[in-house]
Design a protein around this motif. Structure first.
Motif, PDB file in Angstrom:
ATOM      1  N   MET A   1     -46.601  45.738-118.595  1.00 24.51           N
ATOM      2  CA  MET A   1     -45.165  45.964-118.363  1.00 24.51           C
ATOM      3  C   MET A   1     -44.915  46.315-116.891  1.00 24.51           C
ATOM      4  O   MET A   1     -43.803  46.194-116.399  1.00 24.51           O
ATOM      5  N   GLN A   2     -45.988  46.739-116.192  1.00 20.17           N
ATOM      6  CA  GLN A   2     -45.873  46.981-114.751  1.00 20.17           C
ATOM      7  C   GLN A   2     -45.389  45.724-114.035  1.00 20.17           C
ATOM      8  O   GLN A   2     -44.610  45.799-113.098  1.00 20.17           O
ATOM      9  N   GLY A   3     -45.891  44.581-114.476  1.00 22.04           N
ATOM     10  CA  GLY A   3     -45.497  43.313-113.849  1.00 22.04           C
ATOM     11  C   GLY A   3     -43.999  43.100-113.913  1.00 22.04           C
ATOM     12  O   GLY A   3     -43.362  42.699-112.929  1.00 22.04           O
ATOM     13  N   PHE A   4     -43.418  43.416-115.086  1.00 21.19           N
ATOM     14  CA  PHE A   4     -41.964  43.264-115.231  1.00 21.19           C
ATOM     15  C   PHE A   4     -41.212  44.294-114.386  1.00 21.19           C
ATOM     16  O   PHE A   4     -40.123  44.027-113.890  1.00 21.19           O
ATOM     17  N   GLY A   5     -41.814  45.478-114.234  1.00 18.53           N
ATOM     18  CA  GLY A   5     -41.198  46.503-113.383  1.00 18.53           C
ATOM     19  C   GLY A   5     -41.116  46.036-111.937  1.00 18.53           C
ATOM     20  O   GLY A   5     -40.100  46.226-111.262  1.00 18.53           O
ATOM     21  N   ILE A   6     -42.197  45.388-111.478  1.00 22.42           N
ATOM     22  CA  ILE A   6     -42.226  44.875-110.099  1.00 22.42           C
ATOM     23  C   ILE A   6     -41.160  43.791-109.924  1.00 22.42           C
ATOM     24  O   ILE A   6     -40.395  43.795-108.956  1.00 22.42           O
ATOM     25  N   LEU A   7     -41.104  42.871-110.901  1.00 22.97           N
ATOM     26  CA  LEU A   7     -40.115  41.780-110.812  1.00 22.97           C
ATOM     27  C   LEU A   7     -38.698  42.333-110.850  1.00 22.97           C
ATOM     28  O   LEU A   7     -37.832  41.911-110.079  1.00 22.97           O
ATOM     29  N   ALA A   8     -38.452  43.274-111.761  1.00 24.77           N
ATOM     30  CA  ALA A   8     -37.105  43.858-111.878  1.00 24.77           C
ATOM     31  C   ALA A   8     -36.721  44.544-110.572  1.00 24.77           C
ATOM     32  O   ALA A   8     -35.591  44.400-110.091  1.00 24.77           O
ATOM     33  N   GLY A   9     -37.670  45.281-109.983  1.00 24.61           N
ATOM     34  CA  GLY A   9     -37.408  45.961-108.710  1.00 24.61           C
ATOM     35  C   GLY A   9     -37.040  44.968-107.621  1.00 24.61           C
ATOM     36  O   GLY A   9     -36.059  45.152-106.893  1.00 24.61           O
ATOM     37  N   GLY A  10     -37.814  43.892-107.533  1.00 20.52           N
ATOM     38  CA  GLY A  10     -37.569  42.888-106.498  1.00 20.52           C
ATOM     39  C   GLY A  10     -36.242  42.173-106.693  1.00 20.52           C
ATOM     40  O   GLY A  10     -35.458  42.018-105.747  1.00 20.52           O
ATOM     41  N   ILE A  11     -35.987  41.764-107.921  1.00 14.97           N
ATOM     42  CA  ILE A  11     -34.762  40.995-108.199  1.00 14.97           C
ATOM     43  C   ILE A  11     -33.527  41.865-107.997  1.00 14.97           C
ATOM     44  O   ILE A  11     -32.540  41.443-107.387  1.00 14.97           O
ATOM     45  N   PHE A  12     -33.587  43.120-108.478  1.00 17.33           N
ATOM     46  CA  PHE A  12     -32.430  44.006-108.325  1.00 17.33           C
ATOM     47  C   PHE A  12     -32.147  44.289-106.849  1.00 17.33           C
ATOM     48  O   PHE A  12     -30.999  44.262-106.399  1.00 17.33           O
ATOM     49  N   ALA A  13     -33.221  44.539-106.085  1.00 18.42           N
ATOM     50  CA  ALA A  13     -33.044  44.812-104.646  1.00 18.42           C
ATOM     51  C   ALA A  13     -32.439  43.597-103.937  1.00 18.42           C
ATOM     52  O   ALA A  13     -31.591  43.744-103.047  1.00 18.42           O
ATOM     53  N   MET A  14     -32.857  42.402-104.353  1.00 18.21           N
ATOM     54  CA  MET A  14     -32.305  41.181-103.735  1.00 18.21           C
ATOM     55  C   MET A  14     -30.823  41.018-104.056  1.00 18.21           C
ATOM     56  O   MET A  14     -30.006  40.737-103.172  1.00 18.21           O
ATOM     57  N   ILE A  15     -30.468  41.211-105.315  1.00 17.94           N
ATOM     58  CA  ILE A  15     -29.061  41.040-105.728  1.00 17.94           C
ATOM     59  C   ILE A  15     -28.177  42.049-104.988  1.00 17.94           C
ATOM     60  O   ILE A  15     -27.134  41.708-104.430  1.00 17.94           O
ATOM     61  N   LEU A  16     -28.627  43.324-104.987  1.00 19.83           N
ATOM     62  CA  LEU A  16     -27.819  44.384-104.393  1.00 19.83           C
ATOM     63  C   LEU A  16     -27.675  44.190-102.881  1.00 19.83           C
ATOM     64  O   LEU A  16     -26.569  44.317-102.335  1.00 19.83           O
ATOM     65  N   SER A  17     -28.795  43.845-102.224  1.00 15.65           N
ATOM     66  CA  SER A  17     -28.703  43.691-100.764  1.00 15.65           C
ATOM     67  C   SER A  17     -27.870  42.452-100.403  1.00 15.65           C
ATOM     68  O   SER A  17     -27.139  42.467 -99.409  1.00 15.65           O
ATOM     69  N   ALA A  18     -27.932  41.406-101.232  1.00 15.96           N
ATOM     70  CA  ALA A  18     -27.106  40.216-100.971  1.00 15.96           C
ATOM     71  C   ALA A  18     -25.621  40.570-101.103  1.00 15.96           C
ATOM     72  O   ALA A  18     -24.786  40.127-100.298  1.00 15.96           O
ATOM     73  N   ALA A  19     -25.297  41.406-102.101  1.00 17.48           N
ATOM     74  CA  ALA A  19     -23.893  41.818-102.302  1.00 17.48           C
ATOM     75  C   ALA A  19     -23.414  42.672-101.118  1.00 17.48           C
ATOM     76  O   ALA A  19     -22.305  42.474-100.604  1.00 17.48           O
ATOM     77  N   PHE A  20     -24.244  43.605-100.660  1.00 18.39           N
ATOM     78  CA  PHE A  20     -23.894  44.455 -99.502  1.00 18.39           C
ATOM     79  C   PHE A  20     -23.726  43.605 -98.240  1.00 18.39           C
ATOM     80  O   PHE A  20     -22.834  43.825 -97.440  1.00 18.39           O
ATOM     81  N   GLU A  21     -24.635  42.641 -98.082  1.00 18.53           N
ATOM     82  CA  GLU A  21     -24.605  41.756 -96.903  1.00 18.53           C
ATOM     83  C   GLU A  21     -23.290  40.962 -96.879  1.00 18.53           C
ATOM     84  O   GLU A  21     -22.624  40.852 -95.848  1.00 18.53           O
ATOM     85  N   ALA A  22     -22.920  40.424 -98.054  1.00 14.84           N
ATOM     86  CA  ALA A  22     -21.685  39.626 -98.136  1.00 14.84           C
ATOM     87  C   ALA A  22     -20.455  40.488 -97.860  1.00 14.84           C
ATOM     88  O   ALA A  22     -19.490  40.052 -97.234  1.00 14.84           O
ATOM     89  N   ARG A  23     -20.514  41.751 -98.316  1.00 18.37           N
ATOM     90  CA  ARG A  23     -19.346  42.632 -98.201  1.00 18.37           C
ATOM     91  C   ARG A  23     -19.183  43.173 -96.776  1.00 18.37           C
ATOM     92  O   ARG A  23     -18.087  43.238 -96.243  1.00 18.37           O
ATOM     93  N   PHE A  24     -20.290  43.581 -96.133  1.00 18.65           N
ATOM     94  CA  PHE A  24     -20.177  44.282 -94.846  1.00 18.65           C
ATOM     95  C   PHE A  24     -20.601  43.428 -93.642  1.00 18.65           C
ATOM     96  O   PHE A  24     -20.241  43.727 -92.522  1.00 18.65           O
ATOM     97  N   ASN A  25     -21.443  42.427 -93.885  1.00 17.24           N
ATOM     98  CA  ASN A  25     -21.858  41.455 -92.872  1.00 17.24           C
ATOM     99  C   ASN A  25     -22.165  42.072 -91.492  1.00 17.24           C
ATOM    100  O   ASN A  25     -21.533  41.717 -90.493  1.00 17.24           O
ATOM    101  N   PRO A  26     -23.149  42.997 -91.409  1.00 14.65           N
ATOM    102  CA  PRO A  26     -23.447  43.612 -90.107  1.00 14.65           C
ATOM    103  C   PRO A  26     -24.200  42.636 -89.183  1.00 14.65           C
ATOM    104  O   PRO A  26     -24.881  41.733 -89.671  1.00 14.65           O
ATOM    105  N   PRO A  27     -24.110  42.837 -87.852  1.00 18.06           N
ATOM    106  CA  PRO A  27     -24.846  41.970 -86.925  1.00 18.06           C
ATOM    107  C   PRO A  27     -26.337  42.333 -86.913  1.00 18.06           C
ATOM    108  O   PRO A  27     -26.736  43.365 -87.441  1.00 18.06           O
ATOM    109  N   SER A  28     -27.178  41.487 -86.304  1.00 15.30           N
ATOM    110  CA  SER A  28     -28.608  41.793 -86.231  1.00 15.30           C
ATOM    111  C   SER A  28     -28.828  42.918 -85.206  1.00 15.30           C
ATOM    112  O   SER A  28     -27.950  43.209 -84.391  1.00 15.30           O
ATOM    113  N   TYR A  29     -30.039  43.491 -85.228  1.00 13.64           N
ATOM    114  CA  TYR A  29     -30.350  44.627 -84.356  1.00 13.64           C
ATOM    115  C   TYR A  29     -30.242  44.234 -82.881  1.00 13.64           C
ATOM    116  O   TYR A  29     -29.720  44.989 -82.066  1.00 13.64           O
ATOM    117  N   GLU A  30     -30.735  43.036 -82.538  1.00 11.97           N
ATOM    118  CA  GLU A  30     -30.727  42.671 -81.107  1.00 11.97           C
ATOM    119  C   GLU A  30     -29.313  42.421 -80.571  1.00 11.97           C
ATOM    120  O   GLU A  30     -29.076  42.525 -79.377  1.00 11.97           O
TER     121      GLU A  30
END
Length: 537
Positions: free
Chosen positions: A174-203
């Motif tokens: 079940m650890q395997g599913f925990g890793i996948l869930a962590g990765g997928i959730f982080a991707m979805i959430l960060s994509a939503a934040f990126e679309a909403r706030f659209n910050p520039p790159s560090y440089e």
């Protein structure tokens, strides 16, 4: 009927020969949710540390984004491992003293509360956020640690003889599913934040590249890990105590028969007299520190602790090379070309791909084959190929780091961790739950697991220092010179080879009952024969 079945309690025989039923699968999910949370949490902290560096350790006019200082990074990543080690020893012992079920709800509750609290880290300056994050991560680790011996013991005591290995391995997988869930959730959430706030790159703009909302992103990612565990909390409380604990340790045959009659939907006779005969013997009540335990199980315990220790040195060192490998093959562009939210998305995507390709398949290969070819064979095969691939990466290391050979390096690297999961990473968890007596089972599993966590600390931190460049001018900020990555890989190859050797101390438990493996049957047989030959008084 064999003599073993004659002498064993009917309630335990019923469990040993039970067909695979719905309750087996519910037990896997209830027991596995702790491991889901464990993997989710360990996985997500690596995503979060990058962002914490940008938010709390930003240096004005620096060409690169802020990163956590080595000591802080080690504390944030390592404090949960320390907690886990302590939890494995404490709850392992408590599971044998008070019963598996009584302690089981407490570990889950602790995990849920600390998952949420670690996202609430108080204060706004770097010091107070890191201090509270480390405090709650220690106690989160403590709860996770308790889940290791308890989940393994509960599953082994509930399972039938034929498919016990697969069931215990499935809980761990079940650890395997925990890793996948962590990765997928982080991707979805960060994509939503990126679309909403659209910050520039560090440089482009160092300050605006880390918007204030980034501070919410890492907190949400950490806190969501508690949800799956919370969902199974009610079912953990409803689960009956295992029959082996109730009958052989608590000595209550009636309760064991009643509980298992409900679970198996069959009528089971309570044999109180037989339970009293078994537990009345002196021979069958030796303690962990007795000569009798040393004689019967000393080498077994050495085998389970040493193999888990050696495996985790190699297994946890992978986190070191992962970010370097991803950067080297271009999966992760340089940090300054991304904003804080993009970085989370990119690392999550890379780690999810590795999990999908090597980690998760490895776990399920073990589940499929552990009761076919046995624990010993899988562990031997796993350590053998881990040794081969580590040396194959190490000796021609300068060949692998050329840009045109990077893909080959990733393939070899992935195969190493496929064979860790289709190999000792799963079997070291399964075997200690099968080969020790019921009254010491949870304790011995906890000791074996804690030995593994000692190895994990060496793997995660020793190698951080060891793998540093031999040239002091080329080391990472804040680190002394080390022996270099090539020599570190050679050391890991030797560690895997030692693991292969110590595997020969571990007995094969495929197809045997728990009482046969632990020697509790011999005690029953001796009692039976001494009663038959005793002169009539």
């Amino acid at each position: 009927m064999s003599t073993e079945e004659n002498n064993n309690l009917k309630v335990l025989n019923a469990l040993d020969v039970a067909k695979t039923q719905w309750y087996h699968f519910t037990a896997i999910i209830i027991a596995g949710m702790g491991f889901f949370t464990d993997a989710y949490d360990l996985f997500c902290i690596s995503l979060v540390t990058k962002m914490l560096g940008r938010i709390y350790y930003h240096v004005d006019s620096s060409p690169k984004p802020g990163t956590l200082p080595p000591q802080v990074s080690a504390a944030v990543n390592g404090v949960a491992l320390c907690g886990t080690l302590a939890g494995q020893l404490f709850f392992g012992w408590l599971g044998d003293k008070m019963g598996r079920k009584k302690v089981y709800g407490a570990t889950l509750l602790l995990m849920c509360l600390c998952s949420v609290a670690s996202g609430l880290s108080f204060g706004s300056d770097a010091k107070s956020v890191m201090a509270t994050l480390c405090f709650f991560r220690f106690w989160l680790g403590f709860g996770i640690g308790g889940d290791y011996p308890l989940s393994a013991t509960i599953m082994s005591e509930y399972a039938n003889k034929k498919t016990r290995g697969a069931f215990i391995a499935a809980v761990f997988a079940m650890q395997g599913f925990g890793i996948l869930a962590g990765g997928i959730f982080a991707m979805i959430l960060s994509a939503a934040f990126e679309a909403r706030f659209n910050p520039p790159s560090y440089e482009v703009d160092p300050i605006a590249s880390t918007p204030p909302q980034a501070d919410d992103l890492w907190r949400i990612i950490l806190m969501v890990g508690a949800i799956p565990a919370m969902l199974t909390f009610y079912w953990r409380l409803k689960m009956p105590e295992t029959a082996r604990y109730t009958a052989l340790v608590a000595k209550n045959a009636q309760q064991a028969a009643n509980d298992m009659s409900k679970v198996l939907n069959v009528e089971i006779e309570a044999e109180q007299e037989k339970v009293e005969q078994i537990t009345a013997q002196k021979k069958g009540s030796y303690g962990l520190f007795s000569k009798e335990f040393l004689r019967r199980h000393g080498l077994h315990l050495l085998g389970t602790t040493s193999t888990w220790f050696l495996l985790d040195i190699a297994f946890y060192s992978q986190n070191l090379f992962q970010k370097d490998i991803f950067t080297a093959i271009g999966w992760i562009p340089p940090a300054k070309t991304m904003n804080a939210i993009q970085e989370v998305y990119t690392i999550a995507r890379a780690q999810t791909l590795i999990a999908l390709c090597s980690t998760v398949p490895g776990y399920w290969f073990t589940v499929a084959l552990i009761d076919v070819i046995g624990r010993f064979a899988i562990q031997l095969i796993g350590f053998f190929f881990m040794t081969v691939f580590m040396f194959a990466l190490a000796f021609p290391y300068h060949h692998w780091i050329k840009p045109e050979n990077r893909i080959g390096f990733v393939v070899m690297y992935s195969l190493t961790f496929f064979f860790a999961n289709f190999g000792p990473n799963a079997t070291t968890f399964v075997v200690p739950a099968e080969i020790f007596p019921a009254r010491l089972r949870s304790t011995c599993h906890g000791i074996s697991a804690a030995s593994g966590k000692m190895g994990a600390m060496i793997g995660a931190f020793g190698f951080l220092y060891l793998a540093q460049n031999q040239d002091p001018m080329k080391v990472d900020a804040g680190y002394p010179a080390g022996i270099g990555v090539q020599n570190s890989l050679i050391v890991l190859g030797v560690v895997n080879l030692l693991g292969l050797m110590f595997t020969f101390l571990v007995p094969e438990s495929k197809g045997k009952s728990l009482e046969e493996m632990s020697g509790e049957n011999e005690d029953m047989n001796d009692e039976e024969s001494s009663r038959r030959t005793a002169p009539a008084g």
